[in-house]
Structure formats: C-alpha cells, structure tokens
Enzyme design. Sequence first.
Site, PDB file in Angstrom:
ATOM      1  CG  HIS A 226      -1.833   1.332   0.911  1.00  0.00           C
ATOM      2  ND1 HIS A 226      -2.830   1.491  -0.025  1.00  0.00           N
ATOM      3  CD2 HIS A 226      -1.623   2.566   1.417  1.00  0.00           C
ATOM      4  CE1 HIS A 226      -3.219   2.745  -0.046  1.00  0.00           C
ATOM      5  NE2 HIS A 226      -2.502   3.431   0.810  1.00  0.00           N
ATOM      6  CE1 TYR A 230      -2.002   7.318  -0.734  1.00  0.00           C
ATOM      7  CE2 TYR A 230      -1.427   5.960   1.145  1.00  0.00           C
ATOM      8  CZ  TYR A 230      -2.382   6.525   0.316  1.00  0.00           C
ATOM      9  OH  TYR A 230      -3.708   6.292   0.554  1.00  0.00           O
ATOM     10  CG  PHE A 378      -4.434  -0.717 -10.450  1.00  0.00           C
ATOM     11  CD1 PHE A 378      -3.748  -0.771 -11.644  1.00  0.00           C
ATOM     12  CD2 PHE A 378      -4.942  -1.889  -9.912  1.00  0.00           C
ATOM     13  CE1 PHE A 378      -3.586  -1.972 -12.306  1.00  0.00           C
ATOM     14  CE2 PHE A 378      -4.783  -3.087 -10.563  1.00  0.00           C
ATOM     15  CZ  PHE A 378      -4.106  -3.140 -11.774  1.00  0.00           C
ATOM     16  CG  HIS A 379      -5.227   0.933 -15.580  1.00  0.00           C
ATOM     17  ND1 HIS A 379      -5.405  -0.310 -15.036  1.00  0.00           N
ATOM     18  CD2 HIS A 379      -4.212   0.804 -16.485  1.00  0.00           C
ATOM     19  CE1 HIS A 379      -4.556  -1.168 -15.585  1.00  0.00           C
ATOM     20  NE2 HIS A 379      -3.816  -0.504 -16.471  1.00  0.00           N
ATOM     21  NE  ARG A 440      -6.402  -7.483  -9.880  1.00  0.00           N
ATOM     22  CZ  ARG A 440      -5.580  -6.880  -9.003  1.00  0.00           C
ATOM     23  NH1 ARG A 440      -5.973  -6.667  -7.751  1.00  0.00           N
ATOM     24  NH2 ARG A 440      -4.390  -6.468  -9.360  1.00  0.00           N
TER      25      ARG A 440
HETATM   26 FE1  HAS Z   1      -5.688   2.224  -4.207  1.00  0.00          FE
HETATM   27  C1  HAS Z   1      -5.980  -1.202  -4.645  1.00  0.00           C
HETATM   28  C2  HAS Z   1      -7.765   2.089  -1.512  1.00  0.00           C
HETATM   29  C3  HAS Z   1      -5.214   5.607  -3.657  1.00  0.00           C
HETATM   30  C4  HAS Z   1      -3.071   2.221  -6.460  1.00  0.00           C
HETATM   31  N1  HAS Z   1      -4.724   0.799  -5.345  1.00  0.00           N
HETATM   32  C5  HAS Z   1      -5.015  -0.540  -5.404  1.00  0.00           C
HETATM   33  C6  HAS Z   1      -4.135  -1.190  -6.325  1.00  0.00           C
HETATM   34  C7  HAS Z   1      -3.280  -0.227  -6.810  1.00  0.00           C
HETATM   35  C8  HAS Z   1      -3.668   1.019  -6.195  1.00  0.00           C
HETATM   36  C9  HAS Z   1      -2.142  -0.434  -7.786  1.00  0.00           C
HETATM   37  O1  HAS Z   1      -8.855  -0.059   0.360  1.00  0.00           O
HETATM   38  C10 HAS Z   1      -4.178  -2.672  -6.728  1.00  0.00           C
HETATM   39  C11 HAS Z   1      -3.197  -3.535  -6.022  1.00  0.00           C
HETATM   40  C12 HAS Z   1      -3.344  -4.961  -6.483  1.00  0.00           C
HETATM   41  O2  HAS Z   1      -2.758  -5.312  -7.505  1.00  0.00           O
HETATM   42  O3  HAS Z   1      -4.089  -5.730  -5.854  1.00  0.00           O
HETATM   43  N2  HAS Z   1      -6.403   3.600  -2.881  1.00  0.00           N
HETATM   44  C13 HAS Z   1      -7.259   3.339  -1.872  1.00  0.00           C
HETATM   45  C14 HAS Z   1      -7.576   4.573  -1.148  1.00  0.00           C
HETATM   46  C15 HAS Z   1      -6.848   5.570  -1.770  1.00  0.00           C
HETATM   47  C16 HAS Z   1      -6.108   4.939  -2.834  1.00  0.00           C
HETATM   48  C17 HAS Z   1      -8.487   4.738   0.024  1.00  0.00           C
HETATM   49  N3  HAS Z   1      -4.414   3.647  -4.931  1.00  0.00           N
HETATM   50  C18 HAS Z   1      -4.378   4.967  -4.560  1.00  0.00           C
HETATM   51  C19 HAS Z   1      -3.311   5.640  -5.252  1.00  0.00           C
HETATM   52  C20 HAS Z   1      -2.703   4.685  -6.042  1.00  0.00           C
HETATM   53  C21 HAS Z   1      -3.414   3.447  -5.827  1.00  0.00           C
HETATM   54  C22 HAS Z   1      -2.961   7.086  -5.076  1.00  0.00           C
HETATM   55  C23 HAS Z   1      -1.544   4.782  -6.961  1.00  0.00           C
HETATM   56  C24 HAS Z   1      -0.830   5.834  -7.180  1.00  0.00           C
HETATM   57  N4  HAS Z   1      -6.697   0.750  -3.292  1.00  0.00           N
HETATM   58  C25 HAS Z   1      -7.449   0.891  -2.168  1.00  0.00           C
HETATM   59  C26 HAS Z   1      -7.911  -0.436  -1.709  1.00  0.00           C
HETATM   60  C27 HAS Z   1      -7.392  -1.370  -2.592  1.00  0.00           C
HETATM   61  C28 HAS Z   1      -6.638  -0.600  -3.574  1.00  0.00           C
HETATM   62  C29 HAS Z   1      -8.727  -0.758  -0.556  1.00  0.00           C
HETATM   63  C30 HAS Z   1      -7.534  -2.907  -2.525  1.00  0.00           C
HETATM   64  C31 HAS Z   1      -8.644  -3.354  -3.357  1.00  0.00           C
HETATM   65  C32 HAS Z   1      -8.717  -4.847  -3.427  1.00  0.00           C
HETATM   66  O4  HAS Z   1      -9.718  -5.386  -2.929  1.00  0.00           O
HETATM   67  O5  HAS Z   1      -7.830  -5.505  -3.952  1.00  0.00           O
HETATM   68  C33 HAS Z   1      -6.807   7.031  -1.315  1.00  0.00           C
HETATM   69  O6  HAS Z   1      -5.494   7.409  -1.014  1.00  0.00           O
HETATM   70  C34 HAS Z   1      -7.382   7.964  -2.343  1.00  0.00           C
HETATM   71  C35 HAS Z   1      -7.517   9.388  -1.815  1.00  0.00           C
HETATM   72  C36 HAS Z   1      -7.583  10.380  -2.941  1.00  0.00           C
HETATM   73  C37 HAS Z   1      -8.635  11.130  -3.247  1.00  0.00           C
HETATM   74  C38 HAS Z   1      -8.596  12.063  -4.408  1.00  0.00           C
HETATM   75  C39 HAS Z   1      -8.191  13.474  -4.034  1.00  0.00           C
HETATM   76  C40 HAS Z   1      -8.064  14.289  -5.288  1.00  0.00           C
HETATM   77  C41 HAS Z   1      -7.050  15.119  -5.573  1.00  0.00           C
HETATM   78  C42 HAS Z   1      -7.026  15.788  -6.915  1.00  0.00           C
HETATM   79  C43 HAS Z   1      -7.254  17.238  -6.821  1.00  0.00           C
HETATM   80  C44 HAS Z   1      -7.970  17.690  -8.056  1.00  0.00           C
HETATM   81  C45 HAS Z   1      -7.876  18.896  -8.563  1.00  0.00           C
HETATM   82  C46 HAS Z   1      -8.589  19.242  -9.812  1.00  0.00           C
HETATM   83  C47 HAS Z   1      -7.025  19.927  -7.942  1.00  0.00           C
HETATM   84  C48 HAS Z   1      -9.901  11.056  -2.499  1.00  0.00           C
HETATM   85  C49 HAS Z   1      -5.935  15.378  -4.621  1.00  0.00           C
HETATM   86  C50 HAS Z   1     -10.048  19.215  -9.598  1.00  0.00           C
HETATM   87  C51 HAS Z   1     -10.634  20.504  -9.966  1.00  0.00           C
HETATM   88  C52 HAS Z   1     -11.913  20.773  -9.796  1.00  0.00           C
HETATM   89  C53 HAS Z   1     -12.441  22.124 -10.092  1.00  0.00           C
HETATM   90  C54 HAS Z   1     -12.856  19.734  -9.276  1.00  0.00           C
HETATM   91 CU    CU Z   2      -3.855   0.099  -0.729  1.00  0.00          CU
END
Ligand code: HAS
Ligand code: CU
Length: 549
Positions: A226, A230, A378-379, A440
Amino acid sequence: MAPVVDTDLGAERRLTGAFFLVAFVALFVGVVTGLFQGLSHAGVDLYSWLTPLVKSYYHGLSLHGVMNVLVWTTFFICGFVPFMAARAYQRPLASRALGWATFGLMVVGLLIAGIPLLQNNATVMFTFYPPMKAHWAFYVGLTLVVVGTWLVTLNLVLTHRAWRRQHPKARTPLPAMMALVTFIMWTIASLGLAAEMLVLLIPWSLGWVQGVNPLLARTLFWFTGHPIVYFWLLPVYLSWYTLVPRQAGGRLFSDPMARASFLLFLLLSTPVGFHHQYTDPGIEQGWKLVHTFFTFAVFFPSLLTFFNVVASLEIGARARGGKGLIAWFGKLPWGDPSLAAQVLAMLTFTFGGIGGLINASHSMNLLVHNTTYIVGHFHLTVGTAVTLSFMGITYWLVPVLVGRGLWSRRLALTQAWLWTVGMALFSYALHSLGLQGMPRRTWIAMATYTQPEWGELTPLIGIGGAIMFVSAMLYFLNLLLTWLASQEPAPIPVEFADAVSGPEAAPVFLDRLRPWLVLSAIFIFVAYAPTLIHMILETSANVSGFRVW
Ligand code: HAS
Ligand code: CU
C-alpha cells in the site's frame, strides 16, 4: 569561507537524465504489453501470434505490471525527486558518486530481475504471491533495486544535513521537505518487502529452504504494497504543490497546510496494508478494522491536497481574468502541455480516489475485490494521476535536461487529451464489468464462463487501450525528437511557486521530522505487531513452490 557551490547542477541533470532513460524504456515495454491485454479483452487475441516474445497473457501481464508500476515509477522518481531537492536547497547532492553508484546498482538489479521476467521464468505478476515461484534472480534483482532507493534516501538526508549546517534557523524549503518525507516514508514502508524477500522468497527460490509461508509473505508484501502507492503519488503532489501553481500563473495557497499533508502521509501511509487482505483468512477481523480506520485517515491528507491545489489553481486562473464559481477553470493556461497534462491527471484522480474509498470499505470491498473494478481503480490512480503527471513534468523537464525546447507543444497537448479520453473509456468499462463480476488477472479470451452482457463493454477496453497506446507513442516520438532534432531554444526551468501563506507561517513542529517518525513507528507497531507475531508463531513455512505457467 563557505565552499563554492555549483548551483548549475549539471551533474544532477545528467544523473536525472540517466534515470529517465531507463524509466522510458520500461514504460515503452509496459505500454506495448498493455495494448495486447486491452485488445485481448476486446476479443482480439494476439498472443498466439506473439509467442516467440510474449508466451501468454500472463507473461504479458507480468511484464506490463512490473515494468509500469515498479520500474517506470521508481526510476522516474529516483531521477526527479533528488533533482527537485537539489534545486530547492540550491546546492548539489551531498555525494554525486553515491548518486551514480545508486543508479548503477539499480540498473544491475533491473537487469538481473528482467532476464528471467523476459524469459517467462518469472510470470508471477507484480505482486509475486507465493506459492507461485519465480526464478531466484527475479527476487534478488528487485531487492537490489529497493536497496538502491534506500541509497537515494541516504543521499537526500546527507544533503539536508549539509544544508542545515549552513542554515541552522531557516525553514526547510518546501520541495526539499517533500522530497525527504517521500523517501523516508518509503524507506520505512519498504522494510516489509525487504523482509519478505530476504527471509522468505530468496532462500526458498534458491532451494536453501523447502517451503514458504504464503500468508506471511502476502502480509509482508502489503506492508509495503500500500505505501508504495504513496511513494508514487507524493512526487506528483510535490509537483502539484510547488510547480503547478506557478505554471498556472498563481501562487500556492498554503505552505503550512502542504507540509501538514506530507507529515500526515509519513504518519499514516503504512499501517493500512490489510485493506488489500480483507478476504484473506488468518487475520483477525478486529485488526482488519483497525487498518480500515487508518485507511480512512490517510484519505484526509489527499483532501487537504485537493483543497490547497484547487485554491492555488483558482488564484492563477482569476489572475488571468477567470470569473464565476466554476468558469474560472477554463482560464487556466490550457495551451501549456505540462500544466494541461497535470490538471487532467488531477481531474482523473478525483474519480480514482473516490473509487479507493469504495475499495477501503470492508463490505463493499467484498463485491469488488479480485474483479476488474480494481484494475479500473489503479489505472485512474497510478496509470493516470501519476503517469500523466509524470508525462506533464517531462514536458518541461526533459527540454531542460537536453538543452533544447520541446519539439511540439501541440503534439504534447494532443497526447495528454488522448490519454485522458482513452483512460476514461477504458476505466469506465473495467469498473462496470467488475461490478458485473468479471474477474481480474484472467485471460478472459480463454475463459469458459463469460457472460453475454460483458460483450457490450469489452470493446471499450480495447478501444480505450488502443487510444492510450497511440498517446504513448506520440509521447515517445515528441521526447525523442526533442532530444535529437528540436531547433527550439533551451527553456528556463519552471521556478518554484511562492505561497500566499508562506513557510514562515508554519509552526516549528511542521519542520521537525523526529516526533512524526516516532509516532509513525508506534502506529505501525500497533497495527502490525500482534498479527505478524501470531503468524510467525502459529503458521509455518511448509508450502513448496509451483510453476503454474
Ligand atoms: Fe488504491 C488497490 C484504496 C489511492 C493504487 N490501489 C489498489 C491497487 C493499486 C492502487 C495499484 O482499500 C491494486 C493492487 C493490487 O494489484 O491488488 N487507494 C485506496 C484509497 C486511496 C487509494 C483509500 N491507490 C491509490 C493511489 C494509487 C493506488 C494514489 C496509486 C498511485 N486501493 C485501495 C484499496 C485497494 C486498492 C482498498 C484494494 C482493493 C482490493 O480489494 O484488492 C486514497 O489514497 C485515495 C484518496 C484520494 C482522493 C482524491 C483526491 C483528489 C485530488 C485531486 C485534486 C484535483 C484537482 C482538480 C485539484 C480522495 C488530490 C479538480 C478541480 C476541480 C475544479 C474539481
Ligand atoms: Cu492500498
């Protein structure tokens, strides 16, 4: 007398360029194999035609995963982050020799791991779960790459110390602080992987011990697996916080809030690995719940980032005449490919991040785990938030490194939009199909249990994948021509953004790492020690290996 400092950073540029070159080769292999997978889902199976090179869907998938998420990201980050730190400190890295030795070690590691991978002797995917057993060289090579990343940490810490001696009272420059936190967090997090490799997988693959403990190995893997996400994301945040506001024509909204966000990542990135193991037996439900809470906590620094970065973009857009509640967004300098790519990456990440929260919810995870929904997730995150941002960064940084202007801005803009559109189609289809139960990591073209309704969406996977492939080829073409043929004058590097609320507003405890490190160690201990001790005492390493491919 103060030592003469080379602020031109010529040597750092060459080192960064070397890391980037390896990263680009990895990404190339990754996107080519990615195309085959996307097409295969859409019913166009090229694997029989490719047999001399790529033996099966699973061989292609292992190459794709390892090259993209492990090699492209790691080499890019080890090139980019120390360069940003050196610029922020306005001094060279503490040891250039160490920098080159690190690069050498990582390339050797990559070659050692890459040979069995290419030869179909390590078709175990990027998570390499035992009892699937790869050639020992695969594990040894990857371990050397990880050791290389620790040497980057060492170099950054030494550089920080040297800077601190000359600036005892000053606040650490924000980009340098972010660089340090990224690598220190990663070094702590990677201890799980190191233990898995050194204690379990390497002795077992060499035949020194007969069996392996798959549950313990998976748990140690996710200890690192995990927080590695980050490790990919924080360098992107470094750019979004310290460079993008300037590129948008504005200022960073809050420097102290940005620091707080990174320190929260240092604190909370690691004790969350069980959210990948909700369906694994042998881990008590209560401890899974603890990891769920930590996962929702580590969501918070991304929310801070969302707020801070949107506010910074808004400052830039309004300075350019933007009006209205939302309409200002159109006034961002969309003609700048570096900025456009990164803002598109942010928009995509908003969806990817929300999907992450769904994954993290125990009950909903049971619906989506091991389905293509996760592949969609994750894509959007590593495949777009991170990769498209890295591409955006290269649009200003590669010209700086090679001393020639970008070959074509228009091509770069087309590339960024194509990636976004291709990914939107691709990940929409994968998310939906996952909810319909499509597994998957499965050669769907060979499966006998496919559902007729899947056929409505599978073409989108192929079409989206093909669009991204074209985008990637345009990316490589543009970089290659920038390097070899561009007549444009050398650009000035993007300067770091000023902040509306600057570093002097940050309380001192936001510029001290030690207390945060102690707290981080306590959190990790609480979240992991009982389960790891239980596993070590109660389960045994008695499963021999399999070659299932
Ligand atoms: Fe994830 C599975 C939970 C973030 C990558 N994740 C994966 C896997 C990968 C991956 C590769 O809880 C698969 C692994 C495998 O092969 O089995 N992930 C999360 C959570 C977050 C999260 C809670 N993941 C990421 C990031 C990754 C990534 C970042 C790569 C870089 N993920 C999971 C969970 C699994 C998982 C489970 C397991 C699933 C399973 O069952 O196998 C959080 O950190 C996400 C928080 C982020 C946000 C978005 C904030 C938005 C921002 C953008 C600002 C936008 C602007 C523009 C400024 C809530 C900061 C907008 C403008 C406007 C005007 C609107
Ligand atoms: Cu994770």
